[in-house]
Design a protein around this motif. Structure first.
Motif, PDB file in Angstrom:
ATOM      1  N   ARG A 116     -23.138  32.940  48.118  1.00 33.43           N
ATOM      2  CA  ARG A 116     -21.761  33.350  47.866  1.00 33.43           C
ATOM      3  C   ARG A 116     -21.664  34.879  47.755  1.00 33.43           C
ATOM      4  O   ARG A 116     -20.754  35.493  48.295  1.00 33.43           O
ATOM      5  CB  ARG A 116     -21.273  32.703  46.580  1.00 33.43           C
ATOM      6  CG  ARG A 116     -20.003  33.337  46.125  1.00 33.43           C
ATOM      7  CD  ARG A 116     -19.221  32.541  45.149  1.00 33.43           C
ATOM      8  NE  ARG A 116     -18.073  33.356  44.758  1.00 33.43           N
ATOM      9  CZ  ARG A 116     -17.094  32.932  44.037  1.00 33.43           C
ATOM     10  NH1 ARG A 116     -17.087  31.696  43.626  1.00 33.43           N
ATOM     11  NH2 ARG A 116     -16.104  33.727  43.714  1.00 33.43           N
ATOM     12  N   LEU A 117     -22.654  35.470  47.050  1.00 32.90           N
ATOM     13  CA  LEU A 117     -22.594  36.907  46.771  1.00 32.90           C
ATOM     14  C   LEU A 117     -22.998  37.736  47.989  1.00 32.90           C
ATOM     15  O   LEU A 117     -22.415  38.784  48.268  1.00 32.90           O
ATOM     16  CB  LEU A 117     -23.523  37.207  45.591  1.00 32.90           C
ATOM     17  CG  LEU A 117     -23.328  38.505  44.830  1.00 32.90           C
ATOM     18  CD1 LEU A 117     -21.905  38.641  44.351  1.00 32.90           C
ATOM     19  CD2 LEU A 117     -24.283  38.542  43.648  1.00 32.90           C
ATOM     20  N   TYR A 118     -24.010  37.256  48.703  1.00 34.95           N
ATOM     21  CA  TYR A 118     -24.562  38.054  49.808  1.00 34.95           C
ATOM     22  C   TYR A 118     -24.327  37.405  51.165  1.00 34.95           C
ATOM     23  O   TYR A 118     -24.927  37.797  52.147  1.00 34.95           O
ATOM     24  CB  TYR A 118     -26.057  38.298  49.581  1.00 34.95           C
ATOM     25  CG  TYR A 118     -26.333  38.960  48.251  1.00 34.95           C
ATOM     26  CD1 TYR A 118     -25.940  40.276  48.038  1.00 34.95           C
ATOM     27  CD2 TYR A 118     -26.948  38.269  47.212  1.00 34.95           C
ATOM     28  CE1 TYR A 118     -26.162  40.893  46.809  1.00 34.95           C
ATOM     29  CE2 TYR A 118     -27.169  38.872  45.989  1.00 34.95           C
ATOM     30  CZ  TYR A 118     -26.773  40.178  45.791  1.00 34.95           C
ATOM     31  OH  TYR A 118     -26.984  40.775  44.587  1.00 34.95           O
ATOM     32  N   TRP A 123     -19.592  40.796  49.207  1.00 35.96           N
ATOM     33  CA  TRP A 123     -19.392  42.246  49.214  1.00 35.96           C
ATOM     34  C   TRP A 123     -20.569  42.972  49.854  1.00 35.96           C
ATOM     35  O   TRP A 123     -20.458  44.090  50.331  1.00 35.96           O
ATOM     36  CB  TRP A 123     -19.171  42.771  47.791  1.00 35.96           C
ATOM     37  CG  TRP A 123     -20.368  42.570  46.897  1.00 35.96           C
ATOM     38  CD1 TRP A 123     -20.721  41.416  46.282  1.00 35.96           C
ATOM     39  CD2 TRP A 123     -21.369  43.530  46.556  1.00 35.96           C
ATOM     40  NE1 TRP A 123     -21.879  41.589  45.581  1.00 35.96           N
ATOM     41  CE2 TRP A 123     -22.297  42.886  45.717  1.00 35.96           C
ATOM     42  CE3 TRP A 123     -21.562  44.886  46.867  1.00 35.96           C
ATOM     43  CZ2 TRP A 123     -23.410  43.532  45.200  1.00 35.96           C
ATOM     44  CZ3 TRP A 123     -22.671  45.521  46.340  1.00 35.96           C
ATOM     45  CH2 TRP A 123     -23.591  44.853  45.512  1.00 35.96           C
ATOM     46  N   LEU A 126     -25.927  40.594  53.068  1.00 37.69           N
ATOM     47  CA  LEU A 126     -27.349  40.680  53.414  1.00 37.69           C
ATOM     48  C   LEU A 126     -27.743  39.624  54.439  1.00 37.69           C
ATOM     49  O   LEU A 126     -28.644  39.835  55.244  1.00 37.69           O
ATOM     50  CB  LEU A 126     -28.209  40.503  52.168  1.00 37.69           C
ATOM     51  CG  LEU A 126     -28.454  41.730  51.299  1.00 37.69           C
ATOM     52  CD1 LEU A 126     -29.243  41.347  50.067  1.00 37.69           C
ATOM     53  CD2 LEU A 126     -29.188  42.810  52.077  1.00 37.69           C
TER      54      LEU A 126
ATOM     55  N   PRO B  46     -25.174  36.238  40.445  1.00 40.27           N
ATOM     56  CA  PRO B  46     -25.017  35.026  41.283  1.00 40.27           C
ATOM     57  C   PRO B  46     -24.667  33.793  40.451  1.00 40.27           C
ATOM     58  O   PRO B  46     -23.816  32.996  40.850  1.00 40.27           O
ATOM     59  CB  PRO B  46     -26.399  34.865  41.930  1.00 40.27           C
ATOM     60  CG  PRO B  46     -27.012  36.206  41.888  1.00 40.27           C
ATOM     61  CD  PRO B  46     -26.490  36.867  40.661  1.00 40.27           C
ATOM     62  N   LEU B  49     -21.025  34.121  38.919  1.00 38.57           N
ATOM     63  CA  LEU B  49     -19.995  33.920  39.942  1.00 38.57           C
ATOM     64  C   LEU B  49     -19.790  32.434  40.247  1.00 38.57           C
ATOM     65  O   LEU B  49     -18.669  31.977  40.432  1.00 38.57           O
ATOM     66  CB  LEU B  49     -20.384  34.652  41.223  1.00 38.57           C
ATOM     67  CG  LEU B  49     -19.937  36.111  41.282  1.00 38.57           C
ATOM     68  CD1 LEU B  49     -20.340  36.733  42.609  1.00 38.57           C
ATOM     69  CD2 LEU B  49     -18.432  36.218  41.081  1.00 38.57           C
ATOM     70  N   LEU B  50     -20.904  31.681  40.284  1.00 42.55           N
ATOM     71  CA  LEU B  50     -20.779  30.237  40.505  1.00 42.55           C
ATOM     72  C   LEU B  50     -20.022  29.578  39.375  1.00 42.55           C
ATOM     73  O   LEU B  50     -19.152  28.732  39.593  1.00 42.55           O
ATOM     74  CB  LEU B  50     -22.157  29.584  40.597  1.00 42.55           C
ATOM     75  CG  LEU B  50     -23.027  29.822  41.810  1.00 42.55           C
ATOM     76  CD1 LEU B  50     -24.191  28.858  41.787  1.00 42.55           C
ATOM     77  CD2 LEU B  50     -22.233  29.655  43.080  1.00 42.55           C
ATOM     78  N   GLN B 270     -16.998  23.842  48.798  1.00 38.68           N
ATOM     79  CA  GLN B 270     -17.728  24.827  48.029  1.00 38.68           C
ATOM     80  C   GLN B 270     -17.430  24.748  46.538  1.00 38.68           C
ATOM     81  O   GLN B 270     -18.331  24.805  45.716  1.00 38.68           O
ATOM     82  CB  GLN B 270     -17.418  26.220  48.558  1.00 38.68           C
ATOM     83  CG  GLN B 270     -18.685  27.007  48.766  1.00 38.68           C
ATOM     84  CD  GLN B 270     -18.423  28.375  49.345  1.00 38.68           C
ATOM     85  OE1 GLN B 270     -17.302  28.861  49.371  1.00 38.68           O
ATOM     86  NE2 GLN B 270     -19.468  29.004  49.795  1.00 38.68           N
ATOM     87  N   TYR B 274     -19.733  24.436  43.209  1.00 37.33           N
ATOM     88  CA  TYR B 274     -19.798  25.299  42.018  1.00 37.33           C
ATOM     89  C   TYR B 274     -19.793  24.455  40.751  1.00 37.33           C
ATOM     90  O   TYR B 274     -20.536  24.725  39.805  1.00 37.33           O
ATOM     91  CB  TYR B 274     -18.600  26.259  41.977  1.00 37.33           C
ATOM     92  CG  TYR B 274     -18.515  27.207  43.153  1.00 37.33           C
ATOM     93  CD1 TYR B 274     -19.662  27.601  43.846  1.00 37.33           C
ATOM     94  CD2 TYR B 274     -17.295  27.718  43.559  1.00 37.33           C
ATOM     95  CE1 TYR B 274     -19.579  28.459  44.922  1.00 37.33           C
ATOM     96  CE2 TYR B 274     -17.201  28.586  44.637  1.00 37.33           C
ATOM     97  CZ  TYR B 274     -18.337  28.950  45.319  1.00 37.33           C
ATOM     98  OH  TYR B 274     -18.252  29.802  46.373  1.00 37.33           O
TER      99      TYR B 274
END
Lengths: 266, 303
Positions: A116-118, A123, A126, B46, B49-50, B270, B274
């Motif tokens: 989700r982050l990368y 943002w 990667l 990470p 955020l989840l 998704q 989560y």
């Protein structure tokens, strides 16, 4: 007081039953791995596996990633543990807590967060190219190895007099980089090595992160072979066990040498 | 060097002016900044955020819908099976690991047994994941060695009697292969801490072996045992690879469900993913909180 005859008998029974439970699957796997040819036992499955380009490529990839993980892990953990012991002992519980978090957060949750982050919509995308994903995978492995690596280094640091060594080096005019490089690292060699071997064992067979980040590592290769072949998986299991055994054995040798050195000093 | 002044118990450090002390402490913090940044980026952020995503819909608006959907029958049953397998393998692993450690350390056996057990435990506790699944398929699968031997010599047909390596019992038996060694490694120091003098004192007061266990050994070991059981529980609960390699995606446990969600094997949702992750972290988190609390307690008692 010596244990009684009955309690010793009980102990023997426990050890024999335990050994049976632990050895039987290994024996069964080994036996199964030899049965690929119909006419008797052979090492055919091993030959097939070892000459498979997929095996070689995925094992080499995972081994390289393990080395990078060890490198990044050491560069991250050693200065931190050193600094915390020397300057910020109050922070020690917090740092220790953080290093234990990977035992709390399952790897599958971690990699979900990474995606989700990368991921492509994140943002810092990667995972947009292969090298970036490799980097993310290495960082993920460093995270997984953190509890073991940090503990090994922290224990190693506790065994030496960090303060005196540092002050001695400072009085001789060393900067922080030289202190770490010339004083702390050499003194921590055994602790770092045992942490490194454990990290290697963790990374080499890891499945979840590599699979969900879609990288061609040894773990996903194992899964693929397991789903499609009969005898090769058994051969691979034996090979994986030997690799784990080698890593753990080297770790033992390293720490035994340290124990022997310690005994000489007293 | 200004950064070192605070650590030296010299008069100068006590008379140092406040601004330079503040600068020194800022410099000290810089030493751990890379580590904290790494932990934030690859561990904390990470996860957080989840957790936040569990309370959002696809458009990012707040909703409890994902949490409500955790109570779908399918998901509840996945959590239930996961919890059961984790609990069974943790409890059995704790007891059997303790027995093995006791036998090796306090059983009066030859001296070589103990280091052998420790080394092997180090290997076996790391021999998890896919190779372990292969090993148990070779052993207790339909064509496994033990299955065949039982059929041939004892006329016992495991699979006809309802056993399967893909079942609850099969998976628990497989998980024990890494749970028992982990327990041996965790509990060994506590078993070592049982002093011979305590047993002698108990005996000289006329206490039986049972009395020794009931009133001395077990109360001493208990916090470490429960703590270890919680750790083993979290260990089993988070496992994916072993179960996945054994059963493909056919077994309905939480990690496999989440794996399928992320991998897109099933209808991709998704935000439900989560919520699944949130549930997992809550469960492993409370198991570990219990472990830390018990460890603190046992350390305090030992001190």
């Amino acid at each position: 007081m010596k244990p009684t005859a009955t309690s010793r008998l009980g102990a023997w029974i426990a050890i024999v039953l335990g050994s049976g439970y632990f050895l039987l699957p290994l024996i069964a796997t080994f036996e199964f791995s030899l049965k690929m040819k119909r006419d008797g036992y052979s090492f055919e499955a091993y030959k097939t596996v070892l000459t498979d380009p997929g095996f070689q490529a995925s094992f080499a990839y995972s081994a390289l990633l393990a080395l990078l993980t060890i490198l990044v892990g050491i560069v991250l953990v050693v200065p931190t543990a050193f600094w915390v012991q020397l300057k910020l002992p109050r922070l020690r519980p917090l740092i220790e807590f953080i290093t234990l978090l990977p035992l709390v957060i399952p790897a599958i949750v971690l990699v979900f967060g990474y995606l989700r982050l990368y991921g492509s919509g994140g943002w810092l995308p990667l995972t947009g190219n292969e090298r970036g994903t490799d980097l993310l995978l290495v960082f993920g492995y460093v995270t997984l190895a953190l509890p073991y690596l940090y503990r090994a280094v922290d224990t190693g640091l506790s065994a030496i007099d960090v303060r005196s060594l540092t002050e001695a080096a400072q009085s001789l005019g060393s900067g922080w980089f030289d202190i770490l490089r010339l004083v702390i690292f050499p003194n921590l060699k055994t602790a770092i090595l045992s942490g490194a071997f454990l990290t290697f064992a963790i990374v080499i067979g890891e499945f979840t992160l590599a699979s969900l980040l879609a990288r061609p590592a040894f773990g996903p290769y194992l899964q693929l072979i397991g789903a499609n072949r009969a005898y090769e998986p058994a051969a691979l299991a034996i090979i994986a066990f030997l690799v784990t055994w080698a890593a753990m054995g080297l770790m033992q040798v390293v720490s035994r040498n340290r124990a022997a050195l310690g005994a000489d000093e007293h | 060097m200004s950064a070192s002044s605070e650590s030296m118990p010299t008069p100068t450090s006590r008379t140092a002016s406040p601004p330079s002390a503040a600068r020194a402490s800022l410099l000290s913090w810089l030493g751990v900044a890379p580590f904290l940044a790494f932990a934030l980026l690859f561990l904390i952020l990470p996860t957080v955020l989840l957790m936040a995503g569990a309370f959002q819909d696809a458009q990012g608006h707040f909703t409890l819908n994902n949490i409500v959907r955790l109570f779908d029958d399918n998901i509840v049953s996945a959590y239930k099976i996961s919890l059961e397998i984790s609990a069974a393998s943790a409890i059995l692993g704790t007891l059997l690991g303790l027995l093995l450690a006791l036998a090796a350390i306090r059983g009066g056996l030859p001296a070589w047994i103990r280091p052998t057990l420790t080394t092997f435990s180090g290997v076996a506790s790391n021999f998890a994941g896919i190779p372990l699944a292969f090993a148990f398929l070779s052993t207790l699968g339909r064509m496994g060695l033990v299955t065949m031997l039982l059929r041939k010599y004892l006329d016992v047909d495991l699979y006809a009697s309802g056993f399967s390596i893909l079942s609850f019992a099969g998976l628990t038996l497989t998980y024990l292969y890494f749970q028992i060694p982990l327990m041996v490694l965790i509990i060994a120091p506590a078993v070592e801490g049982l002093k011979d003098e305590w047993r002698e004192a108990c005996e000289s007061l006329g206490g039986s072996a049972l009395a020794y266990w009931r009133h001395i050994a077990l109360p001493v070991l208990w916090p470490s045992m429960v703590g270890a059981a919680l750790l083993l529980f979290a260990n089993a609960f988070g496992a994916v690879a072993t179960a996945y390699a054994l059963t493909g995606s056919s077994l309905n446990i939480v990690t496999i469900l989440l794996y399928a969600q992320i991998h897109g094997d099933v209808l991709h949702d998704q935000n439900l993913g989560y919520a699944l992750a949130l549930g997992m972290v809550l469960i492993t988190g409370s198991a570990n909180a219990g472990y830390i609390w018990l460890r603190k307690r046992s350390q305090r008692e030992a001190a």
